[in-house]
Write a protein that holds these residues in place. Structure first.
Motif, PDB file in Angstrom:
ATOM      1  N   ASP A 256       0.879  -1.080   0.131  1.00  0.00           N
ATOM      2  CA  ASP A 256       0.158  -0.042   0.009  1.00  0.00           C
ATOM      3  C   ASP A 256       0.816   1.225   0.066  1.00  0.00           C
ATOM      4  O   ASP A 256       0.576   2.334  -0.574  1.00  0.00           O
ATOM      5  N   ASP A 257       1.953   1.557   0.711  1.00  0.00           N
ATOM      6  CA  ASP A 257       2.861   2.392   0.900  1.00  0.00           C
ATOM      7  C   ASP A 257       3.567   2.682  -0.562  1.00  0.00           C
ATOM      8  O   ASP A 257       3.688   3.722  -0.894  1.00  0.00           O
ATOM      9  N   VAL A 258       3.954   1.547  -1.429  1.00  0.00           N
ATOM     10  CA  VAL A 258       4.596   1.803  -2.774  1.00  0.00           C
ATOM     11  C   VAL A 258       3.502   2.404  -3.555  1.00  0.00           C
ATOM     12  O   VAL A 258       3.902   3.305  -4.408  1.00  0.00           O
ATOM     13  N   ARG A 259       2.203   1.986  -3.389  1.00  0.00           N
ATOM     14  CA  ARG A 259       1.072   2.249  -4.282  1.00  0.00           C
ATOM     15  C   ARG A 259       1.055   3.701  -4.270  1.00  0.00           C
ATOM     16  O   ARG A 259       0.641   4.607  -5.118  1.00  0.00           O
ATOM     17  N   ASP A 260       0.993   4.265  -2.829  1.00  0.00           N
ATOM     18  CA  ASP A 260       0.628   5.740  -2.500  1.00  0.00           C
ATOM     19  C   ASP A 260       1.869   6.249  -3.116  1.00  0.00           C
ATOM     20  O   ASP A 260       1.391   7.578  -3.595  1.00  0.00           O
ATOM     21  N   ARG A 261       2.855   6.002  -3.049  1.00  0.00           N
ATOM     22  CA  ARG A 261       4.153   6.883  -3.721  1.00  0.00           C
ATOM     23  C   ARG A 261       4.094   6.942  -5.100  1.00  0.00           C
ATOM     24  O   ARG A 261       4.635   7.878  -5.767  1.00  0.00           O
ATOM     25  N   VAL A 262       3.640   5.934  -5.639  1.00  0.00           N
ATOM     26  CA  VAL A 262       3.785   6.032  -7.111  1.00  0.00           C
ATOM     27  C   VAL A 262       2.590   6.831  -7.538  1.00  0.00           C
ATOM     28  O   VAL A 262       2.473   7.560  -8.625  1.00  0.00           O
ATOM     29  N   ARG A 263       1.597   6.724  -6.713  1.00  0.00           N
ATOM     30  CA  ARG A 263       0.409   7.587  -7.268  1.00  0.00           C
ATOM     31  C   ARG A 263       0.796   9.176  -7.028  1.00  0.00           C
ATOM     32  O   ARG A 263       0.278   9.890  -7.734  1.00  0.00           O
ATOM     33  N   LYS A 264       1.420   9.461  -5.953  1.00  0.00           N
ATOM     34  CA  LYS A 264       1.979  10.712  -5.783  1.00  0.00           C
ATOM     35  C   LYS A 264       3.011  11.359  -6.804  1.00  0.00           C
ATOM     36  O   LYS A 264       2.859  12.389  -7.230  1.00  0.00           O
ATOM     37  N   ARG A 265       4.002  10.471  -7.259  1.00  0.00           N
ATOM     38  CA  ARG A 265       5.009  10.869  -8.161  1.00  0.00           C
ATOM     39  C   ARG A 265       5.125   9.907  -8.953  1.00  0.00           C
ATOM     40  O   ARG A 265       5.969   9.003  -9.081  1.00  0.00           O
ATOM     41  N   PRO A 266       4.366   9.755 -10.243  1.00  0.00           N
ATOM     42  CA  PRO A 266       4.252   8.800 -11.176  1.00  0.00           C
ATOM     43  C   PRO A 266       5.596   8.847 -12.038  1.00  0.00           C
ATOM     44  O   PRO A 266       6.320   7.798 -12.437  1.00  0.00           O
ATOM     45  N   LEU A 267       6.376  10.047 -12.364  1.00  0.00           N
ATOM     46  CA  LEU A 267       7.420  10.126 -13.304  1.00  0.00           C
ATOM     47  C   LEU A 267       8.641   9.487 -12.580  1.00  0.00           C
ATOM     48  O   LEU A 267       9.542   8.915 -13.112  1.00  0.00           O
ATOM     49  N   ALA A 268       8.581   9.953 -11.151  1.00  0.00           N
ATOM     50  CA  ALA A 268       9.944   9.494 -10.539  1.00  0.00           C
ATOM     51  C   ALA A 268       9.710   7.864 -10.495  1.00  0.00           C
ATOM     52  O   ALA A 268      10.816   7.030 -10.330  1.00  0.00           O
ATOM     53  N   ALA A 269       8.906   7.370 -10.167  1.00  0.00           N
ATOM     54  CA  ALA A 269       8.763   6.021 -10.178  1.00  0.00           C
ATOM     55  C   ALA A 269       8.842   5.316 -11.512  1.00  0.00           C
ATOM     56  O   ALA A 269       9.599   4.484 -11.576  1.00  0.00           O
ATOM     57  N   VAL A 270       8.545   5.996 -12.665  1.00  0.00           N
ATOM     58  CA  VAL A 270       8.817   5.224 -14.003  1.00  0.00           C
ATOM     59  C   VAL A 270      10.403   5.399 -14.156  1.00  0.00           C
ATOM     60  O   VAL A 270      11.163   4.556 -14.479  1.00  0.00           O
ATOM     61  N   GLY A 271      11.064   6.575 -13.634  1.00  0.00           N
ATOM     62  CA  GLY A 271      12.546   6.607 -13.604  1.00  0.00           C
ATOM     63  C   GLY A 271      13.295   5.765 -12.795  1.00  0.00           C
ATOM     64  O   GLY A 271      14.387   5.276 -13.548  1.00  0.00           O
ATOM     65  N   ILE A 272      12.818   5.432 -11.792  1.00  0.00           N
ATOM     66  CA  ILE A 272      13.453   4.466 -10.754  1.00  0.00           C
ATOM     67  C   ILE A 272      13.287   2.876 -11.550  1.00  0.00           C
ATOM     68  O   ILE A 272      14.369   2.386 -11.479  1.00  0.00           O
ATOM     69  N   ALA A 273      12.329   2.793 -11.994  1.00  0.00           N
ATOM     70  CA  ALA A 273      11.878   1.399 -12.598  1.00  0.00           C
ATOM     71  C   ALA A 273      12.783   1.097 -13.848  1.00  0.00           C
ATOM     72  O   ALA A 273      13.634   0.069 -14.039  1.00  0.00           O
ATOM     73  N   ALA A 274      13.033   2.503 -14.815  1.00  0.00           N
ATOM     74  CA  ALA A 274      13.938   2.435 -15.894  1.00  0.00           C
ATOM     75  C   ALA A 274      15.391   2.340 -15.411  1.00  0.00           C
ATOM     76  O   ALA A 274      15.918   1.447 -16.284  1.00  0.00           O
ATOM     77  N   LEU A 275      15.746   2.697 -14.293  1.00  0.00           N
ATOM     78  CA  LEU A 275      17.191   2.939 -13.765  1.00  0.00           C
ATOM     79  C   LEU A 275      17.501   1.322 -13.251  1.00  0.00           C
ATOM     80  O   LEU A 275      18.642   0.862 -13.503  1.00  0.00           O
ATOM     81  N   ILE A 276      16.444   0.618 -12.767  1.00  0.00           N
ATOM     82  CA  ILE A 276      16.812  -0.728 -12.136  1.00  0.00           C
ATOM     83  C   ILE A 276      16.791  -1.583 -13.323  1.00  0.00           C
ATOM     84  O   ILE A 276      17.670  -2.626 -13.115  1.00  0.00           O
ATOM     85  N   GLY A 277      15.656  -1.245 -14.474  1.00  0.00           N
ATOM     86  CA  GLY A 277      15.943  -2.229 -15.433  1.00  0.00           C
ATOM     87  C   GLY A 277      17.366  -2.059 -16.141  1.00  0.00           C
ATOM     88  O   GLY A 277      17.913  -3.070 -16.564  1.00  0.00           O
ATOM     89  N   TYR A 278      17.940  -0.940 -16.428  1.00  0.00           N
ATOM     90  CA  TYR A 278      19.152  -0.720 -17.059  1.00  0.00           C
ATOM     91  C   TYR A 278      20.320  -1.442 -16.348  1.00  0.00           C
ATOM     92  O   TYR A 278      21.055  -2.103 -17.074  1.00  0.00           O
ATOM     93  N   ILE A 279      20.391  -1.411 -14.980  1.00  0.00           N
ATOM     94  CA  ILE A 279      21.454  -1.855 -14.257  1.00  0.00           C
ATOM     95  C   ILE A 279      21.262  -3.264 -14.141  1.00  0.00           C
ATOM     96  O   ILE A 279      22.114  -4.077 -14.333  1.00  0.00           O
ATOM     97  N   TRP A 280      19.915  -3.885 -14.235  1.00  0.00           N
ATOM     98  CA  TRP A 280      19.767  -5.556 -14.238  1.00  0.00           C
ATOM     99  C   TRP A 280      20.408  -5.787 -15.656  1.00  0.00           C
ATOM    100  O   TRP A 280      20.882  -6.973 -15.829  1.00  0.00           O
ATOM    101  N   GLY A 281      20.100  -5.181 -16.691  1.00  0.00           N
ATOM    102  CA  GLY A 281      20.551  -5.382 -17.988  1.00  0.00           C
ATOM    103  C   GLY A 281      22.036  -5.620 -18.367  1.00  0.00           C
ATOM    104  O   GLY A 281      22.439  -6.199 -18.853  1.00  0.00           O
ATOM    105  N   LEU A 282      22.607  -4.618 -17.463  1.00  0.00           N
ATOM    106  CA  LEU A 282      24.017  -4.566 -17.476  1.00  0.00           C
ATOM    107  C   LEU A 282      24.803  -5.713 -16.786  1.00  0.00           C
ATOM    108  O   LEU A 282      25.691  -6.097 -17.278  1.00  0.00           O
ATOM    109  N   THR A 283      24.103  -6.177 -15.950  1.00  0.00           N
ATOM    110  CA  THR A 283      24.574  -7.619 -15.230  1.00  0.00           C
ATOM    111  C   THR A 283      24.218  -8.675 -15.759  1.00  0.00           C
ATOM    112  O   THR A 283      25.032  -9.761 -15.502  1.00  0.00           O
ATOM    113  N   ARG A 284      23.459  -8.616 -16.854  1.00  0.00           N
ATOM    114  CA  ARG A 284      23.099 -10.119 -17.410  1.00  0.00           C
ATOM    115  C   ARG A 284      23.830 -10.264 -18.540  1.00  0.00           C
ATOM    116  O   ARG A 284      24.529  -9.613 -19.417  1.00  0.00           O
TER     117      ARG A 284
END
Length: 152
Positions: free
Chosen positions: A124-152
């Protein structure tokens, strides 16, 4: 004059000579034939009857019947009191084990419920943060995906 060999040494030499004449496969076959009952395949069956002590089994009286056996044999003079006490002690221990088993099960169920409620709170806390700041959530998800891709 050559020293005489003992009968044990002669028998050992004869046995070793016989073993050297047999091929390795024959020795294996002989060993399998000598252990025939043990060489039968193990049965792999499963039973549908549960084997754990469940609630239905907790009422079963499995205590030894020492007093009854002694009464049947006619010699109850010295053992009757101690057998009755031992039987009562066994029954008390069985009741205590059943109580501890129930307590452990309740603790396990309660800890699962606490973990589930904590996970729901975090979600519920994560959902509330994503609703309040959707662009920051998308940026963090993209950064995590980029780092994950580099390690594979």
């Amino acid at each position: 004059m050559a020293p005489q060999k003992s009968p044990a040494v002669v028998a050992l030499e004869q046995e070793q000579a016989a073993q050297n004449r047999l091929p390795a496969d024959a020795e294996l076959d002989k060993g399998l034939k000598d252990t025939f009952p043990a060489s039968d395949p193990v049965s792999t069956t499963r039973t549908s009857i549960p084997t754990g002590a469940g609630p239905a089994e907790s009422n079963i009286d499995e205590s030894p019947r020492v007093a009854e056996a002694l009464a049947a044999s006619g010699d109850t003079s010295s053992y009757e009191g101690s057998a009755t006490e031992a039987s009562e002690e066994v029954q008390a221990l069985r009741r205590e084990v059943a109580r501890l088993r129930e307590s452990a099960a309740e603790i396990g169920y309660a800890s699962v419920r606490v973990a589930q409620s904590e996970a729901e709170v975090v979600l519920d806390d994560v959902r509330d943060r994503v609703r309040k700041r959707p662009l920051a959530a998308v940026g963090i998800a993209a950064l995590i995906g980029y780092i994950w891709g580099l390690t594979r």
